[in-house]
Design a protein around this motif. Structure first.
Motif, PDB file in Angstrom:
ATOM      1  N   ILE A  88      -3.474 -39.320  49.209  1.00 17.70           N
ATOM      2  CA  ILE A  88      -3.870 -40.431  49.741  1.00 17.70           C
ATOM      3  C   ILE A  88      -4.714 -40.303  51.045  1.00 17.70           C
ATOM      4  CG2 ILE A  88      -3.215 -42.826  51.162  1.00 17.70           C
ATOM      5  CD1 ILE A  88      -0.694 -42.746  49.270  1.00 17.70           C
ATOM      6  N   GLN A  89      -5.721 -40.658  50.901  1.00 17.04           N
ATOM      7  CA  GLN A  89      -6.649 -40.353  52.347  1.00 17.04           C
ATOM      8  C   GLN A  89      -6.689 -41.337  53.343  1.00 17.04           C
ATOM      9  OE1 GLN A  89      -7.993 -37.300  52.088  1.00 17.04           O
ATOM     10  NE2 GLN A  89      -6.770 -37.250  50.017  1.00 17.04           N
ATOM     11  N   LEU A  90      -6.064 -41.183  54.511  1.00 15.81           N
ATOM     12  CA  LEU A  90      -5.992 -42.091  55.712  1.00 15.81           C
ATOM     13  C   LEU A  90      -6.776 -41.734  56.861  1.00 15.81           C
ATOM     14  CD1 LEU A  90      -2.251 -41.732  55.473  1.00 15.81           C
ATOM     15  CD2 LEU A  90      -2.952 -43.837  55.151  1.00 15.81           C
ATOM     16  N   LEU A  91      -7.543 -43.045  57.203  1.00 19.05           N
ATOM     17  CA  LEU A  91      -8.455 -42.795  58.342  1.00 19.05           C
ATOM     18  C   LEU A  91      -7.734 -43.617  59.490  1.00 19.05           C
ATOM     19  CD1 LEU A  91     -11.150 -42.144  59.304  1.00 19.05           C
ATOM     20  CD2 LEU A  91     -11.969 -44.525  58.797  1.00 19.05           C
ATOM     21  N   CYS A  92      -6.903 -42.770  60.378  1.00 21.71           N
ATOM     22  CA  CYS A  92      -6.384 -43.353  61.498  1.00 21.71           C
ATOM     23  C   CYS A  92      -7.060 -43.741  62.527  1.00 21.71           C
ATOM     24  CB  CYS A  92      -5.254 -42.226  62.089  1.00 21.71           C
ATOM     25  SG  CYS A  92      -4.060 -42.922  63.142  1.00 21.71           S
ATOM     26  N   ILE A  93      -6.914 -45.100  62.933  1.00 21.35           N
ATOM     27  CA  ILE A  93      -8.005 -45.666  63.940  1.00 21.35           C
ATOM     28  C   ILE A  93      -6.963 -46.291  65.090  1.00 21.35           C
ATOM     29  CG2 ILE A  93      -9.497 -47.655  64.231  1.00 21.35           C
ATOM     30  CD1 ILE A  93     -10.108 -47.578  61.202  1.00 21.35           C
ATOM     31  N   THR A  94      -7.554 -45.689  66.223  1.00 18.92           N
ATOM     32  CA  THR A  94      -6.763 -46.011  67.581  1.00 18.92           C
ATOM     33  C   THR A  94      -7.778 -46.294  68.542  1.00 18.92           C
ATOM     34  OG1 THR A  94      -6.555 -43.716  68.633  1.00 18.92           O
ATOM     35  CG2 THR A  94      -4.751 -44.534  67.247  1.00 18.92           C
TER      36      THR A  94
ATOM     37  N   GLN B 154     -20.078 -37.860  58.664  1.00 17.27           N
ATOM     38  CA  GLN B 154     -20.207 -39.107  59.715  1.00 17.27           C
ATOM     39  C   GLN B 154     -19.846 -38.645  61.162  1.00 17.27           C
ATOM     40  OE1 GLN B 154     -20.581 -43.208  58.215  1.00 17.27           O
ATOM     41  NE2 GLN B 154     -19.466 -42.086  56.689  1.00 17.27           N
ATOM     42  N   GLY B 155     -19.140 -37.279  61.249  1.00 12.82           N
ATOM     43  CA  GLY B 155     -18.475 -36.759  62.366  1.00 12.82           C
ATOM     44  C   GLY B 155     -17.159 -37.045  62.660  1.00 12.82           C
ATOM     45  N   ILE B 156     -16.396 -37.508  61.415  1.00 15.45           N
ATOM     46  CA  ILE B 156     -15.179 -37.825  61.385  1.00 15.45           C
ATOM     47  C   ILE B 156     -14.175 -36.441  61.111  1.00 15.45           C
ATOM     48  CG2 ILE B 156     -13.064 -39.077  60.763  1.00 15.45           C
ATOM     49  CD1 ILE B 156     -15.091 -40.731  62.191  1.00 15.45           C
ATOM     50  N   ARG B 157     -13.204 -36.028  61.903  1.00 18.58           N
ATOM     51  CA  ARG B 157     -12.629 -35.064  61.794  1.00 18.58           C
ATOM     52  C   ARG B 157     -11.072 -35.071  61.598  1.00 18.58           C
ATOM     53  NH1 ARG B 157     -12.798 -31.203  66.343  1.00 18.58           N
ATOM     54  NH2 ARG B 157     -12.548 -33.113  67.776  1.00 18.58           N
ATOM     55  N   GLY B 158     -10.254 -34.068  61.336  1.00 16.96           N
ATOM     56  CA  GLY B 158      -8.836 -34.126  60.958  1.00 16.96           C
ATOM     57  C   GLY B 158      -8.448 -32.931  60.635  1.00 16.96           C
ATOM     58  N   PRO B 159      -7.013 -32.582  60.619  1.00 14.65           N
ATOM     59  CA  PRO B 159      -6.469 -31.560  60.086  1.00 14.65           C
ATOM     60  C   PRO B 159      -6.870 -31.166  58.491  1.00 14.65           C
ATOM     61  CG  PRO B 159      -4.743 -33.297  60.300  1.00 14.65           C
ATOM     62  CD  PRO B 159      -6.021 -33.976  60.747  1.00 14.65           C
TER      63      PRO B 159
ATOM     64  N   GLU C 144      -6.573 -34.188  69.442  1.00 10.41           N
ATOM     65  CA  GLU C 144      -7.277 -32.990  69.052  1.00 10.41           C
ATOM     66  C   GLU C 144      -8.593 -33.524  68.547  1.00 10.41           C
ATOM     67  OE1 GLU C 144      -6.826 -29.257  66.313  1.00 10.41           O
ATOM     68  OE2 GLU C 144      -5.142 -30.184  66.739  1.00 10.41           O
ATOM     69  N   TYR C 145      -8.638 -34.428  67.695  1.00  4.61           N
ATOM     70  CA  TYR C 145      -9.931 -34.975  67.060  1.00  4.61           C
ATOM     71  C   TYR C 145     -10.441 -36.270  67.457  1.00  4.61           C
ATOM     72  CZ  TYR C 145      -7.848 -31.521  63.927  1.00  4.61           C
ATOM     73  OH  TYR C 145      -7.125 -30.418  63.284  1.00  4.61           O
ATOM     74  N   GLY C 146      -9.748 -37.000  68.402  1.00  7.96           N
ATOM     75  CA  GLY C 146     -10.403 -38.245  68.910  1.00  7.96           C
ATOM     76  C   GLY C 146      -9.638 -39.382  68.555  1.00  7.96           C
ATOM     77  N   PRO C 147     -10.133 -40.794  68.985  1.00  7.31           N
ATOM     78  CA  PRO C 147      -9.292 -41.732  68.552  1.00  7.31           C
ATOM     79  C   PRO C 147      -9.477 -42.210  67.118  1.00  7.31           C
ATOM     80  CG  PRO C 147     -11.473 -42.480  69.623  1.00  7.31           C
ATOM     81  CD  PRO C 147     -11.100 -40.909  69.543  1.00  7.31           C
ATOM     82  N   ILE C 148     -10.520 -41.776  66.229  1.00  9.07           N
ATOM     83  CA  ILE C 148     -10.516 -41.959  65.017  1.00  9.07           C
ATOM     84  C   ILE C 148     -10.339 -40.404  64.183  1.00  9.07           C
ATOM     85  CG2 ILE C 148     -11.794 -42.823  63.072  1.00  9.07           C
ATOM     86  CD1 ILE C 148     -13.174 -44.889  65.056  1.00  9.07           C
ATOM     87  N   PHE C 149      -9.488 -40.467  63.349  1.00  9.28           N
ATOM     88  CA  PHE C 149      -9.339 -39.091  62.640  1.00  9.28           C
ATOM     89  C   PHE C 149      -8.890 -39.413  61.245  1.00  9.28           C
ATOM     90  CE2 PHE C 149      -5.261 -40.024  65.011  1.00  9.28           C
ATOM     91  CZ  PHE C 149      -4.441 -39.797  64.078  1.00  9.28           C
ATOM     92  N   LEU C 150      -8.847 -38.275  60.319  1.00  8.67           N
ATOM     93  CA  LEU C 150      -8.677 -38.175  58.937  1.00  8.67           C
ATOM     94  C   LEU C 150      -7.577 -37.235  58.544  1.00  8.67           C
ATOM     95  CD1 LEU C 150      -9.790 -39.291  56.359  1.00  8.67           C
ATOM     96  CD2 LEU C 150     -11.201 -37.334  56.266  1.00  8.67           C
TER      97      LEU C 150
END
Length: 527
Positions: free
Chosen positions: A117-123, A45-50, A105-111
């Protein structure tokens, strides 16, 4: 005829090998397959992260980024003569630099991952708004709270979900409604006066002015208030409980959540943690026993005792053990949340007022005008608008809890983003509460005036202000906390003037809650 032992041996070996293979498959699913599938659903769905590493997730990278930031030379000492803006309030970039870096680096919502534990950080403010307004039972507190933070929180109201949480809230919340809290003001005033008299003696003994380290005094005061208001005792009776809770909090703040199996290993920290947990549980049950043998008092502890009798098997079969666990877990939650967060917020408030003498004078003038020669009561506290603004701004800049985390207990959609079951949505409170787009160009500065027309007037997205949490899980003790803070601060302002001691070092630190790493020392004199 004798049975041939060889086939039996082969069967035994086959069973052992089969069991080992099943165990390996389960571990592979837990550590590799499940986290990978969860991430893939969001990545599509386009969510990125390290990219996470095996077993530890992104913890090594988080530590590397933090080490880089902390190794940068900096001056933290703040002298009495420094300008107020010499104190930097944007501490999240130092405490949580990985979030800052990944957001850029990845935008206001990243993984990212903490262990498995999988964290979806939402700013993203709009996404935060949607989540804060959601009342669906598909959202709940993350399961790691009752596991990795189990010794401190257990399955108390701060960490439970579903019917257990609903039962706990039904018991606890009514005891902390505003009408009940109004009746506790006299008690709060009495406890605060005891502390202030000790300050007056110290100031007199030191020639009219004294440097006072306030945090431990506030911890003792807050502990006394919560003990008397909710548990029918006083701080001296529960002093050891609070001391051990503080020690447990310190140990747990150093651990890594989500690393599979680490909480079961007999490491030094774990052994100390288990010992403290056992001692705290035993001491709480001793307090409960004393209560049941004494006269009946209709307070929060009594309601918890009654609730333990009717917990409907939420803690397992209705036995003495399950009832004891219900009591202990909820008492620990109230003890921890009720004394530490208020003491820390009071300390941050006085630090800010000391650094901004114009606001200290303004708040003092209001208190003296409203209270006069009387003692503050509930109606007077309600009319202290300036003091309320100061507290609200303190909670914006230095919220005790740094994250709101909700686990998707079922697949759930926000803003066309489908969040799969098992993902933890993490909202970093300080980043949202110092977001330029929400609070304006002075977002990193102390300006209580922004709350002159309430929270709605202060922020473009009011739901982004969340020092007491969000939604249906908002803190049940917020009225108690705000009233206690107003009592403590108003009495101090009415009796003392204060500035920052030259020894004060501004260094916010994360110890499960946000604390001043080196304490808060004020130079205090009587008015």
């Amino acid at each position: 005829m004798e049975a041939n032992p060889i086939p039996m041996t082969k069967i035994t070996v086959s069973v052992v090998i089969g069991g080992f293979i099943v165990l390996l498959m389960q571990l592979y699913n837990l550590l590799v397959l499940k986290p990978k599938l969860l991430r893939a659903k969001l990545q599509r769905q386009g969510i990125r992260g390290p990219s996470p590493s095996f077993f530890f997730g992104n913890i090594p990278e988080m530590k590397r980024i933090q080490l880089q930031v902390h190794s940068t030379p900096k001056t933290t000492a703040t002298k009495e003569c420094d300008r107020p803006d010499a104190i930097t309030h944007y501490w999240p970039s130092t405490l949580f630099p990985h979030l800052e870096q990944w957001r850029n680096e990845y935008g206001p919502i990243f993984l990212y991952s903490s262990g498995n534990i999988q964290l979806l950080c939402i700013t993203d403010p709009e996404m935060v708004k949607k989540i804060s307004l959601c009342t669906s039972l598909s959202l709940g507190k993350p399961s790691y709270l009752s596991k990795d933070r189990g010794p401190l929180l257990g399955q108390g109201i701060l960490s439970s979900n579903g019917p257990i949480w609903a039962h706990q809230r039904k018991i606890i919340a009514p005891e902390l409604y505003i009408d009940k809290v109004k009746g506790m003001v006299i008690l709060m005033v009495d406890s605060t006066f005891s502390m202030l008299r000790s300050w007056e003696r110290r100031i007199e003994n030191e020639g009219g002015i004294a440097d006072i380290e306030i945090i431990e005094d506030f911890r003792s005061l807050s502990a006394d208030i919560i003990s008397r208001a909710c548990f029918g005792s006083n701080y001296s009776q529960g002093e050891e409980i609070f001391s051990k809770l503080k020690a447990l909090q310190g140990i747990m703040s150093k651990g890594n959540i989500g690393v599979p199996g680490f909480r079961f290993l007999p490491r030094k920290n774990n052994r100390a943690m288990w010992k403290l947990e056992e001692e705290i549980n035993s001491m709480i049950l001793k307090v409960v026993k004393q209560r049941t043998e004494a006269s009946y008092e209709e307070d929060l502890l009594q309601m918890i005792l009654e609730g333990a009798k009717s917990n409907n098997g939420y803690y397992g079969p209705s036995t003495n053990s399950s009832r004891d666990k219900f009591i202990v877990d909820n008492c620990k939650s109230i003890y921890f949340a009720g004394y530490e967060t208020t003491a820390i917020t009071a300390s941050w408030s006085l630090m800010l007022l000391a650094a901004h003498p114009e606001w200290q004078a303004r708040a003092r003038a209001e208190v003296l005008e409203i209270v006069g020669d009387s003692l503050p009561d509930a109606n007077m506290l309600r009319n202290m608008k300036t003091l309320t603004m100061v507290i609200q701004e303190t909670l914006r800049l230095y919220p005790p809890a740094t994250f709101v985390v909700r686990e998707a207990l079922e697949d759930i959609t926000f803003k066309d983003l489908m969040i799969p079951k098992g993902i933890n949505m993490q909202i970093p409170i300080p980043i949202l509460q110092q977001h330029y787009d929400l609070w304006g160009p002075d977002a990193h500065k102390f300006n209580p005036e922004r709350f002159a027309h309430g929270i709605v007037g202060a922020c473009k997205t009011p739901q982004a202000y969340m020092p007491f949490g969000v939604g249906s899980r908002v803190c049940v003790g917020q009225h108690f906390a705000m009233t206690e803070l107003k009592v403590i601060l108003s009495l101090i302002l009415s009796k003392f003037c204060f500035s920052l001691s030259p020894t004060y070092q501004h260094s916010p630190a994360f110890r499960l809650v946000l604390v001043p790493e080196h304490g808060v020392t004020l130079r205090v004199r009587t008015t």
